[in-house]
Every structure is written in structure tokens, then in C-alpha cells.
Motif scaffolding. Structure first.
Motif, mmCIF file in Angstrom:
data_model
loop_
_atom_site.group_PDB
_atom_site.id
_atom_site.type_symbol
_atom_site.label_atom_id
_atom_site.label_comp_id
_atom_site.label_asym_id
_atom_site.label_seq_id
_atom_site.Cartn_x
_atom_site.Cartn_y
_atom_site.Cartn_z
ATOM 1 N N GLY A 1 5.418 13.821 13.589
ATOM 2 C CA GLY A 1 5.314 12.373 13.624
ATOM 3 C C GLY A 1 5.217 11.789 12.236
ATOM 4 N N ILE A 2 5.324 10.460 12.205
ATOM 5 C CA ILE A 2 5.255 9.707 10.958
ATOM 6 C C ILE A 2 3.971 8.882 10.972
ATOM 7 C CG2 ILE A 2 6.420 8.025 9.503
ATOM 8 C CD1 ILE A 2 7.906 10.731 9.875
ATOM 9 N N GLY A 3 3.175 9.018 9.917
ATOM 10 C CA GLY A 3 1.862 8.398 9.858
ATOM 11 C C GLY A 3 1.891 6.988 9.289
ATOM 12 N N ALA A 4 1.079 6.122 9.865
ATOM 13 C CA ALA A 4 1.058 4.709 9.491
ATOM 14 C C ALA A 4 0.646 4.499 8.043
ATOM 15 C CB ALA A 4 0.099 3.950 10.406
ATOM 16 N N THR A 5 1.252 3.484 7.432
ATOM 17 C CA THR A 5 0.866 3.029 6.106
ATOM 18 C C THR A 5 0.830 1.511 6.107
ATOM 19 O OG1 THR A 5 1.460 3.021 3.749
ATOM 20 C CG2 THR A 5 3.278 3.000 5.295
ATOM 21 N N SER A 6 0.069 0.946 5.192
ATOM 22 C CA SER A 6 0.193 -0.484 4.961
ATOM 23 C C SER A 6 1.537 -0.753 4.299
ATOM 24 C CB SER A 6 -0.953 -0.971 4.075
ATOM 25 O OG SER A 6 -1.035 -0.207 2.896
ATOM 26 N N GLU A 7 1.972 -2.005 4.332
ATOM 27 C CA GLU A 7 3.300 -2.339 3.829
ATOM 28 C C GLU A 7 3.454 -1.943 2.372
ATOM 29 O OE1 GLU A 7 6.468 -6.008 4.269
ATOM 30 O OE2 GLU A 7 4.334 -6.458 4.355
ATOM 31 N N PHE A 8 4.494 -1.133 2.109
ATOM 32 C CA PHE A 8 4.816 -0.629 0.771
ATOM 33 C C PHE A 8 3.661 0.154 0.154
ATOM 34 C CE2 PHE A 8 7.274 -4.762 0.935
ATOM 35 C CZ PHE A 8 8.434 -4.158 1.408
ATOM 36 N N ALA A 9 2.724 0.624 0.987
ATOM 37 C CA ALA A 9 1.563 1.393 0.518
ATOM 38 C C ALA A 9 0.765 0.619 -0.526
ATOM 39 C CB ALA A 9 2.010 2.751 -0.035
ATOM 40 N N CYS A 10 0.650 -0.696 -0.335
ATOM 41 C CA CYS A 10 0.053 -1.574 -1.350
ATOM 42 C C CYS A 10 -1.177 -2.316 -0.845
ATOM 43 C CB CYS A 10 1.096 -2.576 -1.842
ATOM 44 S SG CYS A 10 2.300 -1.866 -2.978
ATOM 45 N N LYS A 11 -1.952 -1.683 0.019
ATOM 46 C CA LYS A 11 -3.094 -2.386 0.592
ATOM 47 C C LYS A 11 -4.145 -1.363 0.981
ATOM 48 C CE LYS A 11 -3.678 -5.685 4.440
ATOM 49 N NZ LYS A 11 -2.918 -6.442 5.439
ATOM 50 N N GLY A 12 -5.415 -1.726 0.840
ATOM 51 C CA GLY A 12 -6.506 -0.804 1.123
ATOM 52 C C GLY A 12 -6.933 -0.746 2.568
ATOM 53 N N VAL A 13 -6.183 -1.393 3.449
ATOM 54 C CA VAL A 13 -6.387 -1.333 4.899
ATOM 55 C C VAL A 13 -5.045 -0.969 5.516
ATOM 56 C CG1 VAL A 13 -7.039 -2.631 6.964
ATOM 57 C CG2 VAL A 13 -8.165 -3.119 4.793
ATOM 58 N N THR A 14 -5.025 -0.033 6.454
ATOM 59 C CA THR A 14 -3.761 0.387 7.045
ATOM 60 C C THR A 14 -3.439 -0.485 8.245
ATOM 61 O OG1 THR A 14 -4.044 2.640 6.254
ATOM 62 C CG2 THR A 14 -2.453 2.313 8.026
ATOM 63 N N THR A 15 -2.701 -1.544 7.964
ATOM 64 C CA THR A 15 -2.214 -2.446 8.996
ATOM 65 C C THR A 15 -0.919 -3.056 8.491
ATOM 66 O OG1 THR A 15 -2.772 -4.360 10.396
ATOM 67 C CG2 THR A 15 -3.553 -4.402 8.123
ATOM 68 N N SER A 16 -0.020 -3.401 9.405
ATOM 69 C CA SER A 16 1.252 -3.993 9.006
ATOM 70 C C SER A 16 1.760 -4.891 10.123
ATOM 71 C CB SER A 16 2.295 -2.899 8.718
ATOM 72 O OG SER A 16 2.657 -2.223 9.912
ATOM 73 N N LEU A 17 2.637 -5.814 9.764
ATOM 74 C CA LEU A 17 3.262 -6.665 10.783
ATOM 75 C C LEU A 17 4.102 -5.834 11.737
ATOM 76 C CD1 LEU A 17 4.462 -9.766 8.689
ATOM 77 C CD2 LEU A 17 2.327 -9.469 9.955
#
Length: 450
Positions: free
Chosen positions: A112-128
């Protein structure tokens, strides 16, 4: 089972890569953490079947049948890799990153592919694109970011091994928050790319995340080593420990920053236990140039984002996470001299660490100043009883990236609510194997605290 145990069992044919893959896929399907955002069972099963054939034919595979989650900003051929961005919602990686190709050759199976924040540029893992990733111990909390998906997947037991990236602590802070190991190698120790253009210039690395140091080391050794496609990559030399090894503890990394009382006390308890085990650890802070803090280098991230995505942002701001949009806006407003000053600050950080490691072999420091916080917030509202800025949770990790040095976070305690925090170990560039040796020893000594 740990990665080392799975590889041993598959090699001895006590189990199969297919069985390990099926179990991992079932665990992922049953999880509600949103740690793994993409699966492809058909592709995973085909890869597992190929590994079993290789084992049957007599190949020796260091990661035989080990299920792996790969962060959603690292290319894995044939997989949808999005960087957590609507801009790349339909992107399929045309080839493997060098590190991923090496994992596959060693017998690992991507599940599987693990979640990241957008462009890996945020200290919380959430994205639109995918929404929030949740903490395995409390679904109201974040595992941190940007490698929150890989870290949560390991901590929840979905897989024994995950591969993240680290450009400012992204694969050390989330592991610290969920109670696993995150290893940021020296810059260049693991080749970077082929892959997406990076908003982080010459600081981002591929980083293994695992339940223990042995598994992180196994993955590192498979991925490490020079490749001509990455001019910054190099071959590590084995680095023998000095006699005696010179260790230092810096409770705030020489910075004027807040730390939660329970984290501070827990770190001191961990260091005291290491001292009691026979390690000679002095109290010593790195000496930084005056007024140097993470704010001095953040323009590099903002400028990088603006360079890559400024035009798309101008065309349609709604495609972007609002928090990332603010960073792009800041980047668009920067001058050349602003970026030049940030590059100079990065260089000064590297020189300060280099000077420190002429006197000390390994530095012990906090990974994080606090435990996990609600996923709806960029950071905790306060740390150490003081109001906290959105980046106050990240103060202890970025300097290692700008210095290019290896750093590892290992679990070292929990607060009164049972939430983990980590001890960070740092050493000079290229001394990755020495750092792993020390971390493995510390992990054994601290086992009773976690």
C-alpha cells in the motif's frame, strides 16, 4: 512479526510472501486510521508470487516477503502516487525510485501507499484528497506529519516496515508521536529519485520507519549506496566507535524553546537509565549562531513550493490545501535576497553541527517537545504551559536536515495519558552505522520505559 522475522521465515519456507501479503492486506482493509490511502491487491499478489518463486529457486533475499508501505510522494512503478495533492490525483509512477527498486530486489512486497500531507509540507497528515490520518492510540489525534501514514501503519501493526521521506523531521516526529523508530540517514546515503521535483533543496532523504532499530537498519542497508543517477549519493564507510564513545545530552538542543514537563522528565529519566547502564553522557548543548531558529530557513520551503506550483496556484487556488496555499503565497512574495539569507542560515547550521561533532560522537536530544494533539489543528495550542506557534512542535528536527547529518528517533517513554514521545540521537554525516549501533544499544536499555 518483525521484518527480520518475516524474511527469515519466508527464506526458510515456514511461510510464504503471499501469506504475509494477504495478512497485511486484510489488516489494512480492516483499519479505519486512513494510514494507507491506496492499495492494489492484484499487483501486490503478483509481486508476492514472484518473490515466492525467487525463494524457491534458491535466491537469498534480505527482505523476503516483508510487506512494506511506501509514502505517497515516493515513486513506485505502476502505483498511483499523488503527493496528497489534487494536482496529481491520477498520476501513476512510471518507474521505481532507486530506493524502492532496491527494496523490491531484496524481496520486499509493496502492500500500500501511506498518507502524506500535501507535498510533504505540513506537520499534520491531512489533505484535501484523502482527509486526515488518525493516531493509532486515539483517533481524535494526529500522528504528526508529513509521514503520518507510514508511521501510523507501522505503529498499528498493519506492516512491519514503511518508507517515508524526511526534509525537516517528517520521518522522526510521527514515529516519536506513535511510539516507533524513524531513521533519517545522512543526506546522500540513500539515493533520491527518480521522482517528483522537490521543494526542499538538498535536504530531503528517504527514511525507513519500523518497530525497532534492527528492522530500520535492515531496510537502510538494502537501500543505501551510491548510484550514478544521483550525484549527491555516496557509499558509506563502516565507522568504528571511538574509545570511549563521547556522548552528550542536550535537553533543548541549545534552543530557547518550550518542552512539556512530562516529556522533559521522561527524557531525563531515559538519559539517567542510559548513564546507569555504563554510558558516559555529558550535558552539552550545540552552540548555534545568534538568533538562528527554524524561521530562518523556512523561506526555502516556501520558495520551493512557489517555484514548482506558483502558476497552478494562481490559476486555481482551490486545488490546494489552504495551509499549503499560504506557504505558496509566502514563497511568491519572497525576494532573491530573502532566499539567499535562508541559504546562508542553512549553511551556518551545518557548520555549527560540524564543529560540535569534532568534540562529541553522538548527541542525545528530544525528538519532539510534546505529545500528539488533535488532527484538526496544525499544532498543539500550548507546549510547556506556554502558547505555541503552529511549528513549535517541530523545533528539534530540522537542523539535522540542513546539516545533512543522520538522526534517529527511538521510543523512550509515555506521558500520563499513555501517549509516546521519542529520544533523538544525532551524529556526524556519514556515520550512519555508528549511530544505528548506539541506537540499538539504547533501545535495549530503554525497553522498560516504553
Amino acid at each position: 512479526m518483525r521484518a527480520t522475522e518475516i524474511a527469515s521465515a519466508v527464506t526458510a519456507r515456514r511461510t510464504t510472501a503471499m501469506e504475509m501479503a494477504e495478512q497485511a492486506l486484510a489488516r489494512i482493509a480492516a483499519s479505519d486510521l486512513n494510514a494507507v490511502v491506496t492499495t492494489d491487491p492484484r499487483r501486490t499478489r503478483a509481486d508476492a508470487e514472484a518473490v515466492d518463486r525467487r525463494v524457491t529457486s534458491g535466491e537469498t533475499l534480505p527482505l523476503a516477503g516483508v510487506p512494506v508501505v511506501v509514502k505517497d510522494n515516493i515513486w513506485a512503478a505502476g502505483w498511483r502516487i499523488t503527493q496528497g495533492s489534487r494536482l496529481f490525483a491520477d498520476f501513476v509512477a512510471p518507474e521505481d525510485a532507486i530506493a524502492i527498486a532496491r527494496l523490491r530486489r531484496a524481496g520486499a512486497v509493496i502492500v500500500g501507499i501511506g498518507a502524506t500531507s500535501e507535498f510533504a509540507c505540513k506537520g499534520v497528515t491531512t489533505s484535501l484528497l484523502y482527509g486526515p490520518t488518525r493516531h493509532p492510540l486515539d483517533p481524535r489525534l494526529t500522528p504528526g506529519g508529513s509521514s503520518g501514514g507510514p508511521a501510523a501503519a507501522v505503529a498499528a501493526g498493519l506492516v512491519p516496515l514503511a518508507i517515508g521521506t524526511d526534509a525537516g523531521g517528517s520521518s522522526r516526529r510521527p514515529p516519536a508521536h506513535v511510539g516507533v523508530v524513524g531513521f533519517k540517514p545522512s543526506y546522500g546515503a540513500i539515493p533520491y529519485g527518480p521522482g517528483f521535483a522537490e521543494p526542499f533543496w538538498r535536504i530531503s532523504v528517504i527514511a525507513p520507519i519500523a518497530a525497532d532499530v534492527a528492522d530500520a537498519r535492515l531496510a537502510f542497508e538494502v537501500m543505501a549506496g551510491a548510484d550514478p543517477r544521483d550525484p549527491d549519493s555516496f557509499d558509506l564507510r563502516s565507522t568504528a566507535a571511538g574509545t570511549p564513545l563521547r556522548l552528550a545530552f542536550s535537553p533543548r538542543l541549545g534552543l530557547d524553546v518550550a518542552v512539556d514537563d512530562e516529556v522533559s522528565a521522561g527524557l531525563q529519566q531515559a538519559v539517567d537509565r542510559l548513564r546507569a547502564s555504563g554510558l558516559a553522557i555529558v550535558d552539552k548543548d550545540p552552540i548555534w549562531p545568534a538568533d538562528l531558529a527554524e524561521d530562518a530557513v523556512m523561506p526555502l520551503q516556501h520558495a520551493g513550493l512557489a517555484a514548482l506550483y506558483g502558476e497552478a496556484f494562481r490559476s486555481d487556488p482551490a486545488q490546494f490545501d489552504p495551509d499549503i496555499a499560504k506557504q505558496i503565497e509566502r514563497g511568491l512574495g519572497l525576494s532573491g535576497s530573502d532566499v539567499g539569507r535562508a541559504l546562508e542560515a542553512s549553511t551556518r547550521i551545518a557548520r555549527a553541527f560540524a564543529a560540535f561533532f569534532t568534540e562529541i560522537d553522538v548527541l542525545l536530544a528530544p525528538t519532539v517537545p510534546c505529545v500528539a494533539w488533535p488532527f484538526t489543528q496544525l499544532g498543539p495550542s500550548e507546549i510547556g504551559g506556554k502558547p505555541a506557534t503552529p511549528r513549535a512542535h517541530a523545533v528539534f528536527t530540522p537542523f539535522a536536515n540542513h546539516a545533512g547529518v543522520p538522526a534517529i528517533s527511538i521510543p523512550c517513554g509515555r506521558n500520563s495519558q499513555g501517549l509516546p514521545f521519542g529520544l533523538q540521537l544525532i551524529t556526524a554525516r556519514g556515520h550512519d552505522r555508528l549511530l544505528l549501533d548506539v541506537a540499538a544499544n539504547a533501545e535495549c536499555v530503554l525497553a522498560g520505559l516504553i
